[in-house]
Design an enzyme around this catalytic site. Structure first.
Site, short mmCIF file in Angstrom:
data_model
loop_
_atom_site.label_atom_id
_atom_site.label_comp_id
_atom_site.label_asym_id
_atom_site.label_seq_id
_atom_site.Cartn_x
_atom_site.Cartn_y
_atom_site.Cartn_z
N SER A 197 0.85 -1.19 0.00
CA SER A 197 0.00 0.00 0.00
C SER A 197 0.89 1.25 0.00
O SER A 197 1.71 1.41 -0.91
CB SER A 197 -0.96 -0.04 1.19
OG SER A 197 -1.97 0.94 1.06
N ASP A 340 -9.92 -4.86 -5.10
CA ASP A 340 -9.47 -4.03 -3.98
C ASP A 340 -10.40 -2.83 -3.82
O ASP A 340 -10.66 -2.09 -4.78
CB ASP A 340 -8.03 -3.56 -4.25
CG ASP A 340 -7.38 -2.91 -3.05
OD1 ASP A 340 -8.01 -2.07 -2.40
OD2 ASP A 340 -6.20 -3.23 -2.78
N HIS A 372 -8.34 -5.27 0.43
CA HIS A 372 -7.06 -4.57 0.57
C HIS A 372 -6.23 -5.04 1.76
O HIS A 372 -5.10 -5.53 1.57
CB HIS A 372 -7.32 -3.07 0.66
CG HIS A 372 -6.07 -2.25 0.65
ND1 HIS A 372 -5.31 -2.05 -0.49
CD2 HIS A 372 -5.41 -1.59 1.65
CE1 HIS A 372 -4.26 -1.30 -0.21
NE2 HIS A 372 -4.30 -1.01 1.09
#
Length: 468
Positions: A197, A340, A372
């Protein structure tokens, strides 16, 4: 020994490191630059200390850990000091050669309590900070016998989202780690990059900049999970959604790195929204998401959000922060969830294609089922195994191409590693030592890997797709 580095660790210094609650970075003298550092080489160690890590700040960890203040630079080339936390397995022998993993945390905040150098320490008051969730992943790397560097890649200013800076800080942190005697590393140490991320975005910046900025580092691979792809598009998509807090903290970080953005905000955004930005500067990530869900900057921008984003200065900033236009020189593994809910798969697809068209050595793994946050932990065995192969000198065997699978968890190898990870978390919760896995376990893992390659399968349980 470097005279700037403290002498060997003693029981007394080890005990002293655990007695006091840590200061926030802005209040901690250790984080302050010692003065004029412009003449020093990037990665020069300015100061060091031993620290004790904590599981969610509460349970002291038996992990050998130090912090290094080192010389680096910002996006404009201005020298600055930054901190990295460097780790070894408990009671590891520094004379034994080992690789170095640079782990970029998903800080995703500008509050100092979320910086890894604070959030990972025993006694830290950082509930809701993402790095605390990631400490077991870091410990997984330590179990494999690797040294680990965890840089504060946003810098002391918390400049979340700024272009290139995370890469400079991660690479200079690796330089510092190589010269820190207690780690036992040297200039020939193999280095890997890993992040997810916001940490995946930082990892891609480091991968893109490495060949030009730190060509002497032997970086053998970079593993980036859900690396954002297009931060500007992510901002627009998350604004007004359940993840609007990410959009707000992104704005709060960028206006620190780009003074022109701060000027635009002060003239085009309501006082109420500016107060929310100040609020975002002191909150940990998860509480911020809860408080700011559904907030829409468009309701606070004079002239509307579209006109705000079309402002020439805004366009220059948004173009600057988009990665994917420098091709990583090392093999790279990218993992992304097809569905996601935070990062759009199309944005990451586009980033990967920019790398592939530029001649990058990329394996892109798309997962159909994961959302996610779970994917960060589900893909960890695949990323660790992929990095292990690179550390073991198998660069030429790194797969290339794009694979879409139902789940990265659908393999016997992954399931075994999940059980190992659960056991690791239990040891951490109990404060037990995190040591390198036995040589027998390592030999078994290498044997399994060799068997899979002979059978023409990957450790993910599926075929290895190699495409030009």
């Amino acid at each position: 020994m470097n005279p700037q580095i403290r002498p060997a660790i003693t029981p007394q210094t080890r005990a002293a490191a655990t007695t006091n609650r840590p200061d926030l970075p802005g209040d901690d003298p250790f984080h302050r630059s010692p003065g004029d550092i412009e003449h020093l080489e990037p990665g020069t160690i300015l100061r060091s200390r031993e620290v004790r890590l904590g599981f969610f700040g509460a349970v002291p960890q038996c992990i050998s850990a130090w912090q290094l203040l080192y010389r680096t630079r910002d996006l404009d080339g201005t020298p600055e000091a930054a901190v990295t936390t460097v780790l070894l397995p408990w009671d590891a022998d520094p004379s034994i050669p080992r690789p170095l993993l640079s782990f970029q945390c998903a800080i995703d905040a500008v509050a100092p309590k979320c910086f890894p150098s604070y959030a990972l320490r025993h006694g830290a008051q950082a509930l809701g900070a993402i790095p605390q969730l990631e400490l077991p992943l870091i410990a997984s790397a330590l179990e494999r016998g690797w040294a680990v560097s965890v840089p504060d890649h946003e810098g002391l200013g918390g400049r979340f989202g700024a272009a290139r800076e995370p890469g400079y800080r991660a690479l200079d942190a690796a330089r510092a780690a190589l010269t820190f005697d207690p780690l036992g590393l040297n200039a020939d140490t193999r280095i890997g990059l890993w992040g997810y991320s916001g940490g995946g975005l930082a990892t891609t910046w480091a991968a893109e900049l490495a060949a030009e900025y730190a060509p002497e580092l032997d970086i053998v691979g970079a593993a980036a999970g859900s690396p954002v792809g297009d931060p500007a598009a992510a901002f627009v998509r998350m604004n007004g959604s359940a993840f609007a807090g990410f959009a707000m903290v992104f704005t709060a970080g960028l206006r620190r790195a780009y003074p022109q953005l701060d000027r635009i905000l002060r003239t085009r955004v309501s006082a109420e929204y500016l107060k929310l930005l100040v609020r975002a500067e002191t909150s940990a990530t998860f509480p911020l998401l809860a408080k700011l869900a559904g907030r829409d900057i468009g309701k606070h921008v004079y002239g509307g959000l579209e006109a705000f984003l079309a402002h020439p200065e805004m366009r220059r900033i948004l173009d600057d922060i988009r990665p994917g236009y420098r091709i990583p020189a090392m093999p790279m593994l990218v993992v992304q969830g097809v569905n996601d809910e935070v990062i759009a798969v199309g944005d990451v697809d586009a980033q990967v294609w920019r790398y592939i068209y530029g001649g990058g050595h990329i394996h892109y793994l798309r997962d159909r089922l994961s959302t996610h946050l779970p994917l960060q932990f589900l893909c960890a065995p695949a990323m660790l195994d992929w990095l292990a192969d690179r550390f073991e000198g198998r660069r030429q065997l790194a797969p290339v191409g794009i694979d879409t699978v139902w789940s990265v968890a659908a393999s016997r190898r992954a399931l075994t590693e999940y059980l190992t990870f659960i056991a690791l978390c239990a040891r951490m919760a109990g404060g037990r030592p995190i040591r390198e896995r036995s040589a027998v376990s390592d030999d078994a893992a290498i044997s399994d890997s060799a068997t899979e390659r002979r059978a023409g399968t990957s450790r993910l349980g599926g075929p290895v797709a190699v495409r030009a």
